[in-house]
Design a protein around this motif. Structure first.
Motif, PDB file in Angstrom:
ATOM      1  N   TRP A   1       3.231   6.301  -7.652  1.00 15.36           N
ATOM      2  CA  TRP A   1       2.619   5.035  -7.080  1.00 15.36           C
ATOM      3  C   TRP A   1       1.272   5.265  -6.533  1.00 15.36           C
ATOM      4  CZ3 TRP A   1       1.396   3.803  -2.071  1.00 15.36           C
ATOM      5  CH2 TRP A   1       1.089   2.238  -1.994  1.00 15.36           C
TER       6      TRP A   1
ATOM      7  N   TYR B   1       6.862   0.809   1.060  1.00 11.42           N
ATOM      8  CA  TYR B   1       5.281   1.299   0.933  1.00 11.42           C
ATOM      9  C   TYR B   1       4.597   0.498   0.233  1.00 11.42           C
ATOM     10  CZ  TYR B   1       7.424   3.055  -3.582  1.00 11.42           C
ATOM     11  OH  TYR B   1       7.995   3.136  -4.680  1.00 11.42           O
TER      12      TYR B   1
ATOM     13  N   GLN C   1       7.003   7.813  -5.075  1.00  9.96           N
ATOM     14  CA  GLN C   1       6.104   7.062  -4.478  1.00  9.96           C
ATOM     15  C   GLN C   1       4.658   7.861  -4.740  1.00  9.96           C
ATOM     16  OE1 GLN C   1       5.605   5.869   0.229  1.00  9.96           O
ATOM     17  NE2 GLN C   1       7.349   7.094  -0.150  1.00  9.96           N
TER      18      GLN C   1
END
Ligand SMILES: [Fe+2]
Ligand SMILES: [Fe+2]
Length: 362
Positions: free
Chosen positions: A198, A142, A195
């Motif tokens: 993030w 990602y 994630q």
């Protein structure tokens, strides 16, 4: 280019000429208009989109030819495009069972693409070794990037519960389980908390007027859990995207024409170069599934081998997407964000009298 023809028209005509044979999506984005919705950059650009070839290793140097040929056709076409696309997005499921042979074979084919490639990982690429080979040889799982005034976010949306991952006696069995469509032994996809943290940080620096495009493999909303047309923490991702004026999600995985609108986010599926999936019962607007589809969809025929495979063309000229699905052996379908409706609309088939019935004989 001919005088008096806009770049968008030129591209659309070029796309029309190629539509019968090409398994790719050509996406054009222009950020100059939009009545103030999109941040003006005046730089138009295009990118191609290839998704879900599912290259399948048989033995030795043998692979399933039909799937190879779908990907090859897409690559050949990308290399012939004019104007040349700035980059190519690969939407995931390069491999069928995550084997090194399949990933290497796919990378060898994709090395012929005459443009940089932005990679999205699919579950068929991930669940044999949990993305290690992909990360080592192909791409981060990602990341984000900016391109000519648009902020792109690539998510790995096919993660799942650690307990499910640990319960299988071998990596192969885990991969085989996740590769099934109708699977009571499966486990829902998710983006996961690390994630999400993030993503939150990545978006902090982005102005809410900047057009935002999110690329994922699974749909970032909940369609049909038994087939994993589903991302379990989709609402958390949607919450992070809420403050942006223009949010568009493009995803692979479902191998079919599919679009939807949830709050400020428009969703569009890309087709596979390999095969189409049929439609789950939820598309009948069954209240059993939450949330129901917000936009009625007219379907292509999933029982036709090549219907539902093909490519699409998206034009972002007015700060919103206009996507032309180029279906093999079927009519083109233009699905565009409609300001008055507040969601994507199929220009030909959205009105009730032109709709076809949902198909239940899957
Ligand atoms: Fe797929
Ligand atoms: Fe997939």
């Amino acid at each position: 280019m001919e005088k008096g023809i806009s770049r968008a028209d030129f591209l659309r005509r070029a796309g029309g000429a190629l539509a019968a044979t090409l398994p790719l999506s050509l996406i054009e984005i222009s950020c100059g208009g939009g009545g103030g919705r999109a941040k003006a950059s005046n730089e138009k650009f295009t990118f191609a989109f290839i998704s879900d070839p599912h290259l399948t290793h048989i033995k030795g140097t043998q692979f399933v030819r039909n799937f190879d040929s779908g990907l090859n056709k897409a690559i050949e076409t990308v290399n012939l495009l004019f104007p040349k696309p700035d980059f190519v997005v690969f939407g995931g499921d390069l491999a069928q069972l995550g084997k090194k042979e399949e990933l290497d074979h796919g990378m060898q084919m994709l090395s012929r693409v005459n443009a940089p490639i932005k990679y999205v990982i699919g579950e068929h690429d991930y669940y044999l070794d949990l993305g290690k080979y992909w990360e080592e040889k192909i791409s981060k799982l990602y990341y984000s990037f900016d391109h000519k005034g648009v902020h792109f976010v690539v998510l790995n949306s096919i993660l799942t519960d650690e307990k499910w991952i640990a319960k299988w006696p071998s990596a192969e069995e885990r991969m085989n389980q996740m590769a099934r469509l109708d699977n009571p032994e499966g486990s829902p996809f998710m983006v996961g908390d690390a994630q999400l943290a993030w993503l939150k940080k990545d978006l902090e620096a982005v102005d809410s007027k900047t057009p935002l495009i999110v690329l994922s493999h699974s749909p970032l909303y909940k369609i049909f859990k038994p087939w994993n047309f589903w991302t379990d923490d989709a609402e958390k991702v949607q919450a992070e995207l809420k403050r942006f004026n223009t949010v568009t999600v493009f995803h692979g995985h479902v191998h079919q024409v599919l679009y939807n609108q949830i709050d400020n986010i428009s969703f569009y599926a890309l087709m596979s170069t390999g095969w189409p999936w049929p439609y789950p019962e939820s598309y009948k607007q069954d209240t059993h599934y939450i949330p129901k589809m917000t936009v009625f969809m007219n379907r292509q025929d999933p029982f036709h081998e090549r219907d539902g495979t093909g490519w699409a063309f998206v034009n972002f000229e007015n700060g919103r997407e206009e996507m032309t699905y180029k279906l093999w052996e079927n009519k083109d379908r233009v699905v565009a964000y409609d300001d008055s409706a507040g969601h994507p609309v199929d220009r030909e088939y959205q009105s009730p009298e032109k709709r076809t019935l949902s198909q239940t004989h899957y």
